[in-house]
Design a protein around this motif. Structure first.
Motif, PDB file in Angstrom:
ATOM      1  N   ASP A  72      30.302  32.209  27.374  1.00 36.40           N
ATOM      2  CA  ASP A  72      30.558  33.637  27.191  1.00 36.40           C
ATOM      3  C   ASP A  72      30.201  34.433  28.446  1.00 36.40           C
ATOM      4  N   LEU A  73      29.145  34.006  29.138  1.00 33.26           N
ATOM      5  CA  LEU A  73      28.767  34.686  30.374  1.00 33.26           C
ATOM      6  C   LEU A  73      29.891  34.593  31.404  1.00 33.26           C
ATOM      7  N   LEU A  74      30.444  33.394  31.598  1.00 35.14           N
ATOM      8  CA  LEU A  74      31.504  33.231  32.588  1.00 35.14           C
ATOM      9  C   LEU A  74      32.742  34.027  32.208  1.00 35.14           C
ATOM     10  N   LEU A  75      33.087  34.010  30.924  1.00 30.42           N
ATOM     11  CA  LEU A  75      34.243  34.786  30.474  1.00 30.42           C
ATOM     12  C   LEU A  75      34.049  36.276  30.740  1.00 30.42           C
ATOM     13  N   LYS A  76      32.809  36.715  30.704  1.00 27.47           N
ATOM     14  CA  LYS A  76      32.507  38.131  30.884  1.00 27.47           C
ATOM     15  C   LYS A  76      32.515  38.554  32.348  1.00 27.47           C
ATOM     16  N   ILE A  77      32.051  37.670  33.242  1.00 31.46           N
ATOM     17  CA  ILE A  77      31.856  38.088  34.634  1.00 31.46           C
ATOM     18  C   ILE A  77      33.059  37.819  35.530  1.00 31.46           C
ATOM     19  N   VAL A  78      33.893  36.835  35.181  1.00 32.65           N
ATOM     20  CA  VAL A  78      34.991  36.467  36.076  1.00 32.65           C
ATOM     21  C   VAL A  78      35.960  37.618  36.348  1.00 32.65           C
ATOM     22  N   PRO A  79      36.269  38.491  35.359  1.00 36.26           N
ATOM     23  CA  PRO A  79      37.136  39.633  35.690  1.00 36.26           C
ATOM     24  C   PRO A  79      36.591  40.485  36.835  1.00 36.26           C
ATOM     25  N   MET A  80      35.282  40.554  36.983  1.00 40.85           N
ATOM     26  CA  MET A  80      34.679  41.362  38.046  1.00 40.85           C
ATOM     27  C   MET A  80      34.439  40.554  39.316  1.00 40.85           C
ATOM     28  N   TYR A  81      34.266  39.217  39.174  1.00 42.98           N
ATOM     29  CA  TYR A  81      33.985  38.370  40.329  1.00 42.98           C
ATOM     30  C   TYR A  81      34.915  37.148  40.289  1.00 42.98           C
ATOM     31  N   PRO A  82      36.217  37.357  40.490  1.00 39.60           N
ATOM     32  CA  PRO A  82      37.185  36.266  40.291  1.00 39.60           C
ATOM     33  C   PRO A  82      37.054  35.118  41.285  1.00 39.60           C
ATOM     34  N   ASP A  83      36.428  35.348  42.453  1.00 35.51           N
ATOM     35  CA  ASP A  83      36.342  34.296  43.458  1.00 35.51           C
ATOM     36  C   ASP A  83      35.047  33.503  43.404  1.00 35.51           C
ATOM     37  N   ILE A  84      34.176  33.810  42.462  1.00 35.86           N
ATOM     38  CA  ILE A  84      32.900  33.105  42.389  1.00 35.86           C
ATOM     39  C   ILE A  84      33.125  31.678  41.883  1.00 35.86           C
ATOM     40  N   ILE A  85      32.464  30.724  42.509  1.00 33.68           N
ATOM     41  CA  ILE A  85      32.523  29.337  42.037  1.00 33.68           C
ATOM     42  C   ILE A  85      31.665  29.239  40.791  1.00 33.68           C
TER      43      ILE A  85
END
Length: 422
Positions: A72-85
């Motif tokens: 759930d954390l990754l689903l939440k943050i990727v829209p704001m940080y799409p290039d993060i590994i």
């Protein structure tokens, strides 16, 4: 001369590690702080705050965390940080969540606990090398490739370093997930279901019931959700006119928590009845030593943190003593005011020498006592750290008979509460 470490100047990347066990954060920082700029977060909420204040190249998160898991954390943050590994540490029961993350936002790797420092560093370095290769390809490309858009999230990944086209990397990830699914089906039936159900039955069999508590008190109720995800526990008994009531919460994963809770109940029985120990602070010290000897020994990289309150009511002297590790107790006094008995504001770390505070209140000043673990307060009151919401509820609930009070707590979602009149 080759160096076996990197200096601060050589640290090119920033890694954020998220885990709800503090000892794991320290171990990760100690192992990888010499290679990367390491940031840590104790849960998903703190991780989001860290991300908002720092530029992070790679996030590695534990999957099994309270309130918000790694997926759930990754689903939440990727829209704001799409290039993060992004990487996940996972167990055997998480393949559906992981597949969902892979489908919606992409995933570089998942790894199983416990991780090996050398192997994990290779995984991280490979991820950064692939990122550099993609950046180099992008720099020399004559035409930008079309944006990859997620149908589920509506996110333009824009050549995200982790956007999973059908590469050897994504094929390997798919194979790994399929292997995990096959393995987990066997593990769930043989271990997860059988093993956890056994531990759950053991823990529940050691929980004393409400009827027994009423034999020792004027009136009492117990609210307790017998669910495998409920990592709270309680214990009570009477020795030499001393009523001992303990409430505790194991700050670890489900299987370990079930085993630890059963052990705590067994040791409290031994400490109180066999050793005739009814001093609240001494009970905590003895319990800490036993947990350390039984579960830890010389394994200093692991802890079994425990939030616990021990309350002892002396019937002859009509007084209550309270000692605790990050677990307060609330009581209604003779002026109908709710007061707090605050213990030490740090969790019990077995093996760590701690002096526990002892609070004493005359029984004449206690009209009703309510024992509510801190983790229940945080979950129920949307992470509020104070007990304001609980006191507001108690100010109304205490006017009702104890039987109705029990139902009110259940209706409001409290999974572990003990109320009693002494």
């Amino acid at each position: 001369m080759n160096k076996s470490y990197k200096t601060d100047v050589d640290k090119k990347y920033t890694v954020l590690y998220v885990d709800d066990e503090e000892v794991n954060l320290r171990v990760f920082n100690r192992n990888f702080g010499k290679f990367y700029h390491v940031l840590t977060a104790i849960d998903a909420f703190e991780a989001q705050q860290v991300l908002s204040q720092n530029t992070v190249d790679l996030i590695m998160t534990d999957q099994c965390m309270p309130r918000m898991n790694g997926s759930d954390l990754l689903l939440k943050i990727v829209p704001m940080y799409p290039d993060i590994i992004r990487m996940i540490m996972t167990g055997f029961s998480d393949e559906e969540d992981i597949s969902e993350v892979k489908k919606k936002v992409g995933l570089h790797r998942f790894l199983k606990k416990p991780w090996d420092p050398e192997t994990l560093r290779k995984e991280i370095d490979v991820a950064f090398e692939k990122k550099e290769e993609r950046l180099a390809e992008k720099a020399v490309a004559k035409k930008p490739r079309p944006a990859v858009k997620s149908q589920d999230t509506g996110i333009d990944l824009l050549e995200s370093t982790m956007s999973l086209v059908e590469t050897s990397e994504s094929k390997q990830l798919k194979n790994d997930i399929n292997s995990l699914i096959k393995e987990s089906k066997t593990k769930k039936s043989e271990f997860m279901d059988g093993g956890i159900n056994y531990l759950l039955s053991l823990k529940d069999s050691m929980l004393p019931n409400q009827h027994e508590l009423k034999l020792y008190t004027e009136d009492a109720f117990i609210v307790y959700d017998k669910n495998r995800v409920n990592q709270n526990g309680y214990w009570f008994g009477e020795c030499n006119d001393q009523l001992v009531i303990a409430s505790f919460f194991s700050k670890t994963h489900t299987r370990e928590a079930l085993a630890l809770n059963s052990f705590v109940s067994a040791m409290l029985t031994e400490i109180v009845y066999k050793e005739n120990c009814t001093k609240s602070d001494l009970i905590l010290k003895k319990l800490s030593t036993r947990i350390y000897v039984r579960f830890l020994g010389q394994k200093t990289e692991t802890t079994c943190p425990l939030e616990i309150a021990v309350n002892v009511y002396d019937k002859k002297q009509d007084k209550l003593t309270h000692s605790a590790a990050y677990h307060d107790v609330f009581f209604l006094n003779d002026r109908n005011e709710f007061k707090t008995l605050a213990g030490n504001q740090e969790v019990m770390v077995p093996g760590k020498d701690i002096e526990y505070d002892v609070n004493t209140v005359s029984g004449e000043n206690i009209k009703a006592l309510y024992i509510v673990p801190v983790n229940i307060l945080e979950e129920t009151n949307e992470q509020r750290e104070d007990a304001g919401a609980l006191k507001m509820l108690l100010s109304e609930v205490h006017k009702l008979p104890f039987g109705m009070q029990s139902k009110m707590f259940s209706d409001y979602g409290y999974r572990s509460v003990i109320g009693l009149k002494i």
